[in-house]
Design an enzyme around this catalytic site. Sequence first.
Site, PDB file in Angstrom:
ATOM      1  N   GLY A  11      -1.069   6.332  -3.990  1.00 41.33           N
ATOM      2  CA  GLY A  11      -0.525   4.982  -4.001  1.00 41.33           C
ATOM      3  C   GLY A  11      -1.607   4.002  -3.621  1.00 41.33           C
ATOM      4  O   GLY A  11      -2.800   4.295  -3.689  1.00 41.33           O
ATOM      5  N   CYS A  12      -1.190   2.851  -3.184  1.00 39.13           N
ATOM      6  CA  CYS A  12      -2.124   1.795  -2.806  1.00 39.13           C
ATOM      7  C   CYS A  12      -2.947   2.211  -1.585  1.00 39.13           C
ATOM      8  O   CYS A  12      -2.402   2.722  -0.609  1.00 39.13           O
ATOM      9  CB  CYS A  12      -1.328   0.529  -2.494  1.00 39.13           C
ATOM     10  SG  CYS A  12      -2.317  -0.833  -1.891  1.00 39.13           S
ATOM     11  N   PHE A  13      -4.245   1.994  -1.634  1.00 36.60           N
ATOM     12  CA  PHE A  13      -5.076   2.410  -0.498  1.00 36.60           C
ATOM     13  C   PHE A  13      -4.784   1.621   0.766  1.00 36.60           C
ATOM     14  O   PHE A  13      -5.079   2.065   1.858  1.00 36.60           O
ATOM     15  CB  PHE A  13      -6.568   2.435  -0.813  1.00 36.60           C
ATOM     16  CG  PHE A  13      -7.183   1.254  -1.511  1.00 36.60           C
ATOM     17  CD1 PHE A  13      -6.759  -0.046  -1.340  1.00 36.60           C
ATOM     18  CD2 PHE A  13      -8.252   1.477  -2.366  1.00 36.60           C
ATOM     19  CE1 PHE A  13      -7.372  -1.103  -1.983  1.00 36.60           C
ATOM     20  CE2 PHE A  13      -8.875   0.424  -3.017  1.00 36.60           C
ATOM     21  CZ  PHE A  13      -8.426  -0.872  -2.826  1.00 36.60           C
ATOM     22  N   TRP A  14      -4.173   0.456   0.654  1.00 32.55           N
ATOM     23  CA  TRP A  14      -3.810  -0.309   1.848  1.00 32.55           C
ATOM     24  C   TRP A  14      -2.858   0.488   2.735  1.00 32.55           C
ATOM     25  O   TRP A  14      -2.967   0.452   3.954  1.00 32.55           O
ATOM     26  CB  TRP A  14      -3.146  -1.623   1.479  1.00 32.55           C
ATOM     27  CG  TRP A  14      -3.987  -2.600   0.731  1.00 32.55           C
ATOM     28  CD1 TRP A  14      -5.351  -2.625   0.605  1.00 32.55           C
ATOM     29  CD2 TRP A  14      -3.504  -3.718  -0.013  1.00 32.55           C
ATOM     30  NE1 TRP A  14      -5.734  -3.686  -0.167  1.00 32.55           N
ATOM     31  CE2 TRP A  14      -4.629  -4.378  -0.566  1.00 32.55           C
ATOM     32  CE3 TRP A  14      -2.240  -4.219  -0.276  1.00 32.55           C
ATOM     33  CZ2 TRP A  14      -4.518  -5.522  -1.343  1.00 32.55           C
ATOM     34  CZ3 TRP A  14      -2.130  -5.361  -1.058  1.00 32.55           C
ATOM     35  CH2 TRP A  14      -3.256  -6.005  -1.579  1.00 32.55           C
TER      36      TRP A  14
END
Length: 177
Positions: A11-14
């Site tokens: 998913g999003c690395f954030w």
Amino acid sequence: MAIETATFGGGCFWCIDALVQQIVGVESVVSGYAGGNCPGTPTYREVSSGKTGHAEVVRVTFENTTITYQELLELFMENHNSTINTYIKGDYGSQYRSIILFETENQQRIAHKVVQQYGANLSMEVRTEITKLEVFYSAEAYHQNYFNKNKEAAYCKSVIAPKIEKLKKKLDQKIES
């Protein structure tokens, strides 16, 4: 003290960045791109196009006598959807796939073991890609430590913060205070 690195994404690395920063023994987390095959240093825009083959990943430096590579991967597997390879919680595209990028044969062995064990408890197939890390590219500066810099942003409040709370409840002993 033995320092080791691990690289993975889902998913999003954030989200992964914010979660991993909470873990005792983690020294640093760098958001970036890996697993693709385009020449040169990719940009967020290029990776987001899905044409580079890169995934959004984090590169974690950790003290392996405090937390092991296996424990880190177990936390990773428990905190993202590894059964979907192109769509994770509103993020769509191959850049958001579940991926573990190993650096050594031992890491490769452990990654396969963790994925197999995790999959044994699911009714769906785990689709986490396990591949050798060829090169890691750091993402642009505004992606680094994104959650801590943008806690009031809608995505941070609605997606990342609940994941952190869930992790804290589950693993108190491995969480930074």
